[in-house]
Design an enzyme around this catalytic site. Structure first.
Site, PDB file in Angstrom:
ATOM      1  N   ALA A  65       0.312  -1.128   0.070  1.00  0.00           N
ATOM      2  CA  ALA A  65       0.148   0.211  -0.142  1.00  0.00           C
ATOM      3  C   ALA A  65       1.110   0.443  -0.115  1.00  0.00           C
ATOM      4  O   ALA A  65       2.076   1.201   0.818  1.00  0.00           O
ATOM      5  CB  ALA A  65      -1.170   0.194   0.963  1.00  0.00           C
ATOM      6  N   GLY A 110       0.630  -5.397   0.501  1.00  0.00           N
ATOM      7  CA  GLY A 110      -0.782  -5.684  -0.713  1.00  0.00           C
ATOM      8  C   GLY A 110      -0.209  -5.979  -1.765  1.00  0.00           C
ATOM      9  O   GLY A 110      -0.409  -6.238  -2.558  1.00  0.00           O
ATOM     10  N   GLU A 113       0.295  -9.697  -0.869  1.00  0.00           N
ATOM     11  CA  GLU A 113      -1.716 -10.343  -1.157  1.00  0.00           C
ATOM     12  C   GLU A 113      -2.181 -10.510  -2.586  1.00  0.00           C
ATOM     13  O   GLU A 113      -3.067 -10.888  -3.025  1.00  0.00           O
ATOM     14  CB  GLU A 113      -2.496  -8.656   0.092  1.00  0.00           C
ATOM     15  CG  GLU A 113      -2.354  -9.015   1.095  1.00  0.00           C
ATOM     16  CD  GLU A 113      -3.394  -7.397   1.815  1.00  0.00           C
ATOM     17  OE1 GLU A 113      -2.602  -6.284   2.472  1.00  0.00           O
ATOM     18  OE2 GLU A 113      -3.219  -7.899   2.681  1.00  0.00           O
ATOM     19  N   GLU A 133       3.337  -5.615   7.171  1.00  0.00           N
ATOM     20  CA  GLU A 133       2.904  -4.545   7.797  1.00  0.00           C
ATOM     21  C   GLU A 133       3.477  -4.517   9.554  1.00  0.00           C
ATOM     22  O   GLU A 133       2.891  -3.529  10.040  1.00  0.00           O
ATOM     23  CB  GLU A 133       1.288  -5.018   7.873  1.00  0.00           C
ATOM     24  CG  GLU A 133       1.011  -4.340   6.371  1.00  0.00           C
ATOM     25  CD  GLU A 133       0.830  -5.958   5.419  1.00  0.00           C
ATOM     26  OE1 GLU A 133       1.958  -6.403   6.150  1.00  0.00           O
ATOM     27  OE2 GLU A 133       0.513  -5.748   4.953  1.00  0.00           O
TER      28      GLU A 133
HETATM   29  N1  COA Z   1       4.358   3.412  -0.170  1.00  0.00           N
HETATM   30  C1  COA Z   1       5.140   4.416  -0.797  1.00  0.00           C
HETATM   31  N2  COA Z   1       6.034   4.849  -1.154  1.00  0.00           N
HETATM   32  C2  COA Z   1       7.224   3.378  -0.894  1.00  0.00           C
HETATM   33  C3  COA Z   1       6.775   2.150  -0.431  1.00  0.00           C
HETATM   34  C4  COA Z   1       5.063   2.072   0.080  1.00  0.00           C
HETATM   35  N3  COA Z   1       4.647   0.949   0.546  1.00  0.00           N
HETATM   36  N4  COA Z   1       7.508   1.495  -0.488  1.00  0.00           N
HETATM   37  C5  COA Z   1       8.817   2.440  -1.417  1.00  0.00           C
HETATM   38  N5  COA Z   1       8.414   3.599  -1.556  1.00  0.00           N
HETATM   39  C6  COA Z   1       9.267   4.555  -1.979  1.00  0.00           C
HETATM   40  C7  COA Z   1      10.043   4.787  -0.950  1.00  0.00           C
HETATM   41  O1  COA Z   1       9.725   5.667   0.242  1.00  0.00           O
HETATM   42  C8  COA Z   1      11.352   5.629  -1.796  1.00  0.00           C
HETATM   43  O2  COA Z   1      10.523   7.499  -2.355  1.00  0.00           O
HETATM   44  P1  COA Z   1      11.210   8.311  -2.069  1.00  0.00           P
HETATM   45  O3  COA Z   1      12.749   7.822  -3.199  1.00  0.00           O
HETATM   46  O4  COA Z   1      10.438   9.288  -2.825  1.00  0.00           O
HETATM   47  O5  COA Z   1      11.937   8.731  -0.648  1.00  0.00           O
HETATM   48  C9  COA Z   1      10.903   4.937  -3.133  1.00  0.00           C
HETATM   49  O6  COA Z   1       9.855   4.285  -3.436  1.00  0.00           O
HETATM   50  C10 COA Z   1      12.185   4.076  -3.059  1.00  0.00           C
HETATM   51  O7  COA Z   1      11.770   3.146  -1.920  1.00  0.00           O
HETATM   52  P2  COA Z   1      13.446   2.871  -0.697  1.00  0.00           P
HETATM   53  O8  COA Z   1      12.553   2.568   0.204  1.00  0.00           O
HETATM   54  O9  COA Z   1      14.028   3.902  -1.118  1.00  0.00           O
HETATM   55  O10 COA Z   1      13.875   1.652  -1.719  1.00  0.00           O
HETATM   56  P3  COA Z   1      14.649   0.912  -0.870  1.00  0.00           P
HETATM   57  O11 COA Z   1      15.621  -0.572  -1.524  1.00  0.00           O
HETATM   58  O12 COA Z   1      15.891   0.790  -0.466  1.00  0.00           O
HETATM   59  O13 COA Z   1      13.853  -0.779   0.204  1.00  0.00           O
HETATM   60  C11 COA Z   1      11.394  -1.431   0.613  1.00  0.00           C
HETATM   61  C12 COA Z   1      12.534  -0.889  -0.511  1.00  0.00           C
HETATM   62  C13 COA Z   1      10.694  -2.580  -0.092  1.00  0.00           C
HETATM   63  C14 COA Z   1      12.874  -2.751   1.958  1.00  0.00           C
HETATM   64  C15 COA Z   1      11.526  -0.453   1.578  1.00  0.00           C
HETATM   65  O14 COA Z   1      10.899   0.907   0.620  1.00  0.00           O
HETATM   66  C16 COA Z   1       9.635  -0.456   2.571  1.00  0.00           C
HETATM   67  O15 COA Z   1      10.571  -1.321   3.009  1.00  0.00           O
HETATM   68  N6  COA Z   1       9.020  -0.166   1.877  1.00  0.00           N
HETATM   69  C17 COA Z   1       7.378  -0.620   2.380  1.00  0.00           C
HETATM   70  C18 COA Z   1       7.192  -2.015   2.647  1.00  0.00           C
HETATM   71  C19 COA Z   1       6.395  -2.156   2.938  1.00  0.00           C
HETATM   72  O16 COA Z   1       5.957  -1.980   4.888  1.00  0.00           O
HETATM   73  N7  COA Z   1       5.121  -3.016   2.577  1.00  0.00           N
HETATM   74  C20 COA Z   1       3.433  -2.673   3.739  1.00  0.00           C
HETATM   75  C21 COA Z   1       2.827  -1.585   3.001  1.00  0.00           C
HETATM   76  S1  COA Z   1       1.739  -1.306   4.478  1.00  0.00           S
END
Ligand code: COA
Length: 257
Positions: A65, A110, A113, A133
């Protein structure tokens, strides 16, 4: 630029590409609206026999999400987003056509999911799948806890949810979630899609429904339902065509009737 890029890769095979690579294809509300409409269009179009879901950018299928939409204790919007996700994911699961999910990189929250609503998962060896989450102080809301525990059992599911662990594509394959691990996901997806084109569409729709509805029904009820389906399919034109084609040593021509 479309947030869901729709392309017909091969006659009968449609791809929906999650196209928000700068945010790892996170499921913003506008993206969800396009996804919802693309699912409706795929379902309504008889020329679409198989759907492939994929993420753009090479780094993620979908990273979950859009967490930015969650900020600020906007309770009504949050609830509306979750209800909508549940509805759209259920629609995906109920799509009466095979859905192949191609996971290259992250499939989290998501995104995972969505994968759990698909029929055939193809993964890269270093894909990372999980339901993190809990690390946000939240829990899944699009059916993830329920579909995952049914798919891989309580212990493997707990490792992902309670420890916040991500599993590799290889591990997803070993657990039986993924059908194939491949470095050539495009080739693997087209190969699977072409194979799906050879199976009769009505039979596919019925088998999907049997698996989905039977899993939570008492087994004798589910077995009766299975036979009702088979007896119905036997008398369809495609049922007779499949039998004739086999005996006449030719490829069947299924018409979905
Ligand atoms: N929602 C909103 N933005 C997201 C996102 C999400 N679920 N997942 C990644 N992004 C964004 C980051 O904020 C970043 O944006 P920015 O460049 O404007 O700062 C961009 O996507 C790249 O992600 P980044 O975190 O810099 O990449 P990374 O390789 O360091 O890490 C992940 C990758 C997937 C480990 C990390 O992005 C993450 O933990 N994302 C969330 C996953 C999550 O919790 N999902 C469940 C949501 S309920």
């Amino acid at each position: 630029m479309a947030l869901i890029e729709i392309s017909d890769l091969h006659p009968g095979v449609r791809q929906l590409l999650f196209n928000r690579p700068e945010k790892l294809n996170a499921l913003s509300s506008p993206l969800m609206a396009e996804f919802d409409a693309a699912l409706d269009a795929a379902e309504a179009d008889d020329d679409v026999r198989v759907l492939i879901l994929r993420g753009s950018g090479g780094k993620a299928f979908v990273a979950g999400a859009d967490i930015a939409e969650y900020q600020g204790d906007k309770r009504a919007e949050f609830i509306a987003y979750q209800m909508n996700s549940r509805r759209v994911f259920d629609k995906l699961e109920r799509l009466p056509k095979p859905v192949i999910c191609v996971i290259d990189g992250f499939a989290l929250g998501g995104g995972f999911e969505i994968a759990l609503c698909c029929d055939i998962l193809l993964v890269s060896p270093d894909a990372q799948l999980g339901l993190p989450e809990g690390r946000l102080g939240l829990s899944p809301g699009g059916g993830g806890t329920q579909r995952l525990v049914r798919a891989i059992g309580k212990y493997a599911a707990s490792d992902l949810m309670l420890a916040g662990w991500r599993m590799s594509g290889q591990r997803a394959y070993e657990l039986g979630l993924a059908a194939e691990v491949s470095d050539d996901l495009e080739g693997a997806a087209l190969k699977r899609a072409r194979a799906c084109l050879k199976t009769a569409p009505l039979a596919q729709a019925e088998m999907k429904r049997l698996m989905r509805e039977g899993v939570d029904a008492p087994i004798e009820t589910a077995k009766s339902y299975e036979q009702e389906v088979l007896f119905r399919l036997y008398s369809t034109a495609d049922g007779q065509e499949g039998i004739d084609a086999f005996l006449e040593k030719r490829e069947p021509q299924f018409r979905g009737a």
